[in-house]
Design an enzyme around this catalytic site. Sequence first.
Site, PDB file in Angstrom:
ATOM      1  N   HIS A 190       0.816  -1.221   0.000  1.00 20.92           N
ATOM      2  CA  HIS A 190       0.000   0.000   0.000  1.00 20.92           C
ATOM      3  C   HIS A 190       0.845   1.264   0.000  1.00 20.92           C
ATOM      4  O   HIS A 190       0.440   2.288  -0.544  1.00 20.92           O
ATOM      5  CB  HIS A 190      -1.022  -0.047   1.129  1.00 20.92           C
ATOM      6  CG  HIS A 190      -2.112  -1.022   0.829  1.00 20.92           C
ATOM      7  ND1 HIS A 190      -2.104  -2.303   1.302  1.00 20.92           N
ATOM      8  CD2 HIS A 190      -3.172  -0.916   0.002  1.00 20.92           C
ATOM      9  CE1 HIS A 190      -3.143  -2.938   0.799  1.00 20.92           C
ATOM     10  NE2 HIS A 190      -3.814  -2.128   0.018  1.00 20.92           N
ATOM     11  N   GLU A 431     -10.648 -11.215  -6.811  1.00 20.04           N
ATOM     12  CA  GLU A 431      -9.271 -11.228  -6.327  1.00 20.04           C
ATOM     13  C   GLU A 431      -8.936 -12.530  -5.616  1.00 20.04           C
ATOM     14  O   GLU A 431      -7.855 -12.702  -5.074  1.00 20.04           O
ATOM     15  CB  GLU A 431      -8.980 -10.012  -5.443  1.00 20.04           C
ATOM     16  CG  GLU A 431      -9.987  -9.722  -4.389  1.00 20.04           C
ATOM     17  CD  GLU A 431      -9.785  -8.374  -3.690  1.00 20.04           C
ATOM     18  OE1 GLU A 431      -8.713  -7.763  -3.810  1.00 20.04           O
ATOM     19  OE2 GLU A 431     -10.724  -7.954  -2.987  1.00 20.04           O
ATOM     20  N   ASP A 455      -4.140  -8.916  -5.206  1.00 25.28           N
ATOM     21  CA  ASP A 455      -4.438 -10.083  -4.385  1.00 25.28           C
ATOM     22  C   ASP A 455      -4.578 -11.344  -5.225  1.00 25.28           C
ATOM     23  O   ASP A 455      -4.131 -12.411  -4.823  1.00 25.28           O
ATOM     24  CB  ASP A 455      -5.722  -9.846  -3.579  1.00 25.28           C
ATOM     25  CG  ASP A 455      -5.436  -9.016  -2.335  1.00 25.28           C
ATOM     26  OD1 ASP A 455      -4.421  -9.278  -1.672  1.00 25.28           O
ATOM     27  OD2 ASP A 455      -6.211  -8.091  -2.032  1.00 25.28           O
TER      28      ASP A 455
HETATM   29  C1  PEP Z   1      -6.152  -5.732  -5.461  1.00 22.49           C
HETATM   30  O1  PEP Z   1      -6.091  -6.651  -4.639  1.00 22.49           O
HETATM   31  O2  PEP Z   1      -5.704  -5.810  -6.619  1.00 22.49           O
HETATM   32  C2  PEP Z   1      -6.763  -4.445  -5.086  1.00 22.49           C
HETATM   33  C3  PEP Z   1      -7.016  -3.523  -5.987  1.00 22.49           C
HETATM   34  O3  PEP Z   1      -7.021  -4.245  -3.775  1.00 22.49           O
HETATM   35  P1  PEP Z   1      -5.911  -3.868  -2.688  1.00 22.49           P
HETATM   36  O4  PEP Z   1      -4.631  -3.589  -3.415  1.00 22.49           O
HETATM   37  O5  PEP Z   1      -6.421  -2.679  -1.961  1.00 22.49           O
HETATM   38  O6  PEP Z   1      -5.868  -5.095  -1.851  1.00 22.49           O
HETATM   39 MG    MG Z   2      -7.199  -6.529  -2.770  1.00 19.68          MG
END
Ligand code: PEP
Ligand code: MG
Length: 572
Positions: A190, A431, A455
């Site tokens: 993140h 995901e 994910d």
């Molecule tokens: C993902 O998993 O690709 C997604 C967009 O969600 P995050 O990155 O917030 O887990």
């Molecule tokens: Mg995700």
Amino acid sequence: MAKKIKGIGASSGIALAKVYILDEHPIVIPTSKAKDVKEELTNITESIAKAKKDLENLQMIAKEKLGEEKAAIFEAHASILEDPAMAEEFTALVNDKNYNAASAIHEVANKYIEMFGSMDDDYFKERAADIKDVTERLIRYVLKLPVLDLAAISEEVIIIAEDLTPSQTAQLNPTFVKGFACNVGGRTSHAAIMARSLEIPAVLGLKTVLKDVKEGDTIAIDGVTGEVEINPSNKDEWNDKAKKFLEEKAELEQFRTKKTVTKDGYDKFILEGNIGSPKDVAAVLENGGEGVGLFRSEFLYMDNDHFPTEEEQFEAYKKVVTDMNGKLTVIRTLDIGGDKKLSYFKFPEEMNPFLGYRAIRFTLDRKDIFKEQIRALLRASAFGPVGIMFPMIATVDEFLAAKNFTLDCKAELEKEGVKVGKDLEIGMMVEIPAAAVNADNFAKHADFFSVGTNDLIQYSMAADRMSENVTYLYQPFNPSILRLLKLTIDGAHKHGRWAGMCGEMAGEPDAVPLLMGLGLDAYSMSATSILKARSIMSKLTLKETQELVAKALECETSEQVLKLVHDLMKDK
Ligand code: PEP
Ligand code: MG
């Protein structure tokens, strides 16, 4: 001496600046007696002055970024430092009992922390936390340890850290923070995602950078290649590189106002932006975004000290929907757990939090919390087209439970006479591999899909997206991932639904030709990737991307797939 190391380029851009070492080591209070009482007392007085200055600074910054009310916390912190009773107690311990400055502050602070912390009243419990925060800052000054104030940084630096939490990253001011380099993390952590939305260059997964630098060093980072040089011998080379990067960026300018259209005139692909807060909308629109494909609503919860109320959420969602002015805004319901924690809620301890009680699993279990969000989303949908999207869906039952709950909330609002939008869509993230494989069944019920490749890849390859030890397995171009994408997109189309992607892969230049050939409809990415994607699309015909995909699906390895893409793009 110059030293080169290499990590993962996580947010593009080149930066050269002084290091700012984010030292997370715990404070060790010395046990020795004061050698010179007067010196210890002066140290305390000077440190109080420094800490007070910090708090004034923080209050000013917070006022601008977060508003008067939130900034008041720093005023409360300053008043702790100004408390004469506490200062007298520090002095008494040094004077009468020969305590060193740090241990005197530590002992007095602990007394108050324990006293307030043991009270039942939440107000006093919070005071205990405030005293801890303020006195830790003070002790750091007394011990001459670096003080961690990311929001207060006011000179050009590159942050060096073990890791940056999402909320730390959110505090960074790009005017002064020219980049960051961390020991852990990868392109989809993140911190990386937020760095891209703040347009701050970042290199992650460096493993040793914290050990390799010392106070006063200069560092150069390349957020594209992951190259890092400590005390670079040739600063001109780095400056040239930065210049070239900016030139390429300028070349993409022409695509800011152009339509998204392929070389053969297909104009149905949509390029959108991912956002974490209402203020990110500006960057999406500036970069020619045609919608918001993912609003990560969890940041409203993480940048808070309580679960945001229906009203607080409504205001945030309404602002985004209004600012998007008729373009679709897809808002994901609370995706908490895994690496995303809340300071005011304790999740159960689990061996594998990424596989545990998180996202839709949490909200379906806590309908009281879910309801506040769903009502806020439904109310915001009266102001423009909204897609409500559920994260981490594994089974059709889960999706139906979430969808039916939303429809019940909608009926309740309508009964109350509250308006809900006509253009509301209810969709889901894909995901988890189980959802991708079963996509055609989900598509009977979901209005749209958005593939969360960050994910999806980690779960398909059983490779933790946060771990730099297994990054070699994190392979977006592996044929197995392409096959899952094909199942998802074909499943959506079979039932007349649209398929999007909001994982980082959607904005990956090498992935765009493949996704076009697979028939992906909506591409949601960091705002800063949109122009490049539009430029790539303008150079390709649908037919050549479809031929590319036909060959890619037959490949055995991701290297073979990438070679096909590079061969196609070579002369473009
Ligand atoms: C993902 O998993 O690709 C997604 C967009 O969600 P995050 O990155 O917030 O887990
Ligand atoms: Mg995700």
